[in-house]
Write an enzyme that holds these catalytic residues in place. Sequence first.
Site, PDB file in Angstrom:
ATOM      1  N   GLY A  10       0.831  -1.211   0.000  1.00 17.36           N
ATOM      2  CA  GLY A  10       0.000   0.000   0.000  1.00 17.36           C
ATOM      3  C   GLY A  10       0.857   1.249   0.000  1.00 17.36           C
ATOM      4  CB  THR A 140       3.607  -0.480   6.364  1.00 18.56           C
ATOM      5  OG1 THR A 140       2.219  -0.521   6.724  1.00 18.56           O
ATOM      6  CG2 THR A 140       4.406  -0.981   7.546  1.00 18.56           C
ATOM      7  CG  ASP A 142      -0.960  -1.037   8.230  1.00 21.76           C
ATOM      8  OD1 ASP A 142      -1.657  -0.012   8.119  1.00 21.76           O
ATOM      9  OD2 ASP A 142      -1.122  -2.058   7.542  1.00 21.76           O
ATOM     10  CG  MET A 186      -6.575   2.245   6.537  1.00 19.74           C
ATOM     11  SD  MET A 186      -5.592   2.505   5.051  1.00 19.74           S
ATOM     12  CE  MET A 186      -6.781   2.065   3.796  1.00 19.74           C
ATOM     13  NE  ARG A 295      -3.451   3.141   1.159  1.00 22.26           N
ATOM     14  CZ  ARG A 295      -3.817   1.948   0.710  1.00 22.26           C
ATOM     15  NH1 ARG A 295      -3.462   0.850   1.361  1.00 22.26           N
ATOM     16  NH2 ARG A 295      -4.512   1.832  -0.400  1.00 22.26           N
TER      17      ARG A 295
HETATM   18  O1  F6P Z   1      -0.852  -0.191   3.542  1.00 17.39           O
HETATM   19  C1  F6P Z   1      -1.450  -0.709   4.690  1.00 17.39           C
HETATM   20  C2  F6P Z   1      -2.910  -0.846   4.486  1.00 17.39           C
HETATM   21  O2  F6P Z   1      -3.293   0.447   4.171  1.00 17.39           O
HETATM   22  C3  F6P Z   1      -3.755  -1.363   5.626  1.00 17.39           C
HETATM   23  O3  F6P Z   1      -3.939  -0.495   6.672  1.00 17.39           O
HETATM   24  C4  F6P Z   1      -5.019  -1.723   4.903  1.00 17.39           C
HETATM   25  O4  F6P Z   1      -5.809  -2.628   5.582  1.00 17.39           O
HETATM   26  C5  F6P Z   1      -4.496  -2.287   3.641  1.00 17.39           C
HETATM   27  O5  F6P Z   1      -3.236  -1.662   3.420  1.00 17.39           O
HETATM   28  C6  F6P Z   1      -5.412  -2.174   2.472  1.00 17.39           C
HETATM   29  O6  F6P Z   1      -4.774  -1.842   1.300  1.00 17.39           O
HETATM   30  P1  F6P Z   1      -5.259  -2.126  -0.179  1.00 17.39           P
HETATM   31  O7  F6P Z   1      -6.772  -2.035  -0.170  1.00 17.39           O
HETATM   32  O8  F6P Z   1      -4.611  -1.069  -0.983  1.00 17.39           O
HETATM   33  O9  F6P Z   1      -4.761  -3.484  -0.525  1.00 17.39           O
END
Ligand code: F6P
Length: 401
Positions: A10, A140, A142, A186, A295
């Site tokens: 992500g 990340t 996260d 998130m 993000r």
């Molecule tokens: O990049 C981390 C994150 O944003 C998480 O918090 C989230 O659950 C996940 O990626 C979802 O990402 P995508 O829908 O882009 O796969």
Amino acid sequence: MNIAVAQSGGPTCAINASLVGVYKEALKTPQIDAVFGSINGIEGIINDELVDLKLIIKTNEDMELLRQTPSTVLGSCRYKLPDVDEQSDTYKKILNCFEKHRIEAFFYIGGNDSMDTVAKLSDYFREHDVHIKVVGIPKTIDNDLPVTDHTPGFGSAAKYVAATVQEIIRDSSVYSIESVTIVEIMGRHAGWLAASTCVLRANDEIAPHLIYLPECKFTSEGFLEDVRKQQAKHKAVIIVVSEGMQIEDTKSLRDDSVDVFGHQQLSGIGKTLENLVRENIGCKVRSIELNVMQRCSSHICSKTDIDESEQIGSSAVKAALSGETGKVMVFRRISDIPYVVKIDSVDAHETANKEKFFPKEWITDDQNDVKEKAIRYFLPLIQGEVKIAMKNGMPVHFKLK
Ligand code: F6P
């Protein structure tokens, strides 16, 4: 020799800063001729879709703009590298691509899933006596990567969610009627980002009045009781909830489908809690899902985060040149005040597919807030502002032509 770099997972505000870190370090290194960027993460290596970075980063202005541009300029992927005994062809394609372009070191910027690729690929090269170095650069929002004190990209996301919650607090406080506002943040299975909204208290905000993390024990009954208690003290109750929260006794509104790593798309907990409040308390209630905005919100990114992300990218190149492979770069915190971190490297297996959770001892006994210690941890990560390039009143982003 040439080197290659790819971005995966992500997006964040800081992945391009790490790419710039790799590129700048390579420019300073006489034995490196070219830096290839792989389109869409490891998929670009498998499909031999590489671009020479000097064709896209042509000037110092390009470099500065890219450094402050959110997301991944080379595109990304959520690709799980198969086990070598299942599909050795994929590994051969990767090796062919590296050999064809004389690539002797590969840098993968990504989260815990991407570190799985770093671990598998470096194991394969070692077993086949191939001397190509593979080094992971974490990222990340996260903040759930083990070993490292924090992940690049997290500080900027934390700064954005805290600032946004502060604006929501102002907005929600205008009416005389009772209200409950739930903000969903998130973080998958770890509550770091939701918890980071506690930094508002360093600026004398009382809200968020309740913070729920996936690491908390949670029932709908306990939640409603918490809300009622807060309503006795505050007309407008502000609640922060991490997307990964599980409610034992209530069906959540989530979609059950999963990605290649088995991750469910987690959005929906805010709406579930909103319905609970509406049905059981009956006051004005709204849920806000910050979703992807957290993000790529580079207009309020953390300078500390962007600077560190560039530094960790350049350290990865130094590590590979000194012979390291199968490693992931990490931050080790030396002190909170003054804030001091040093960059180190660890075996990629220590981080691959593993998650680091918010410490249980930083959660209050009633499981609905975080302790003072967390503020001390988060504050240094959101410090400083980047002077954002603007045009026509809007931030300018670097784009591939
Ligand atoms: O990049 C981390 C994150 O944003 C998480 O918090 C989230 O659950 C996940 O990626 C979802 O990402 P995508 O829908 O882009 O796969």
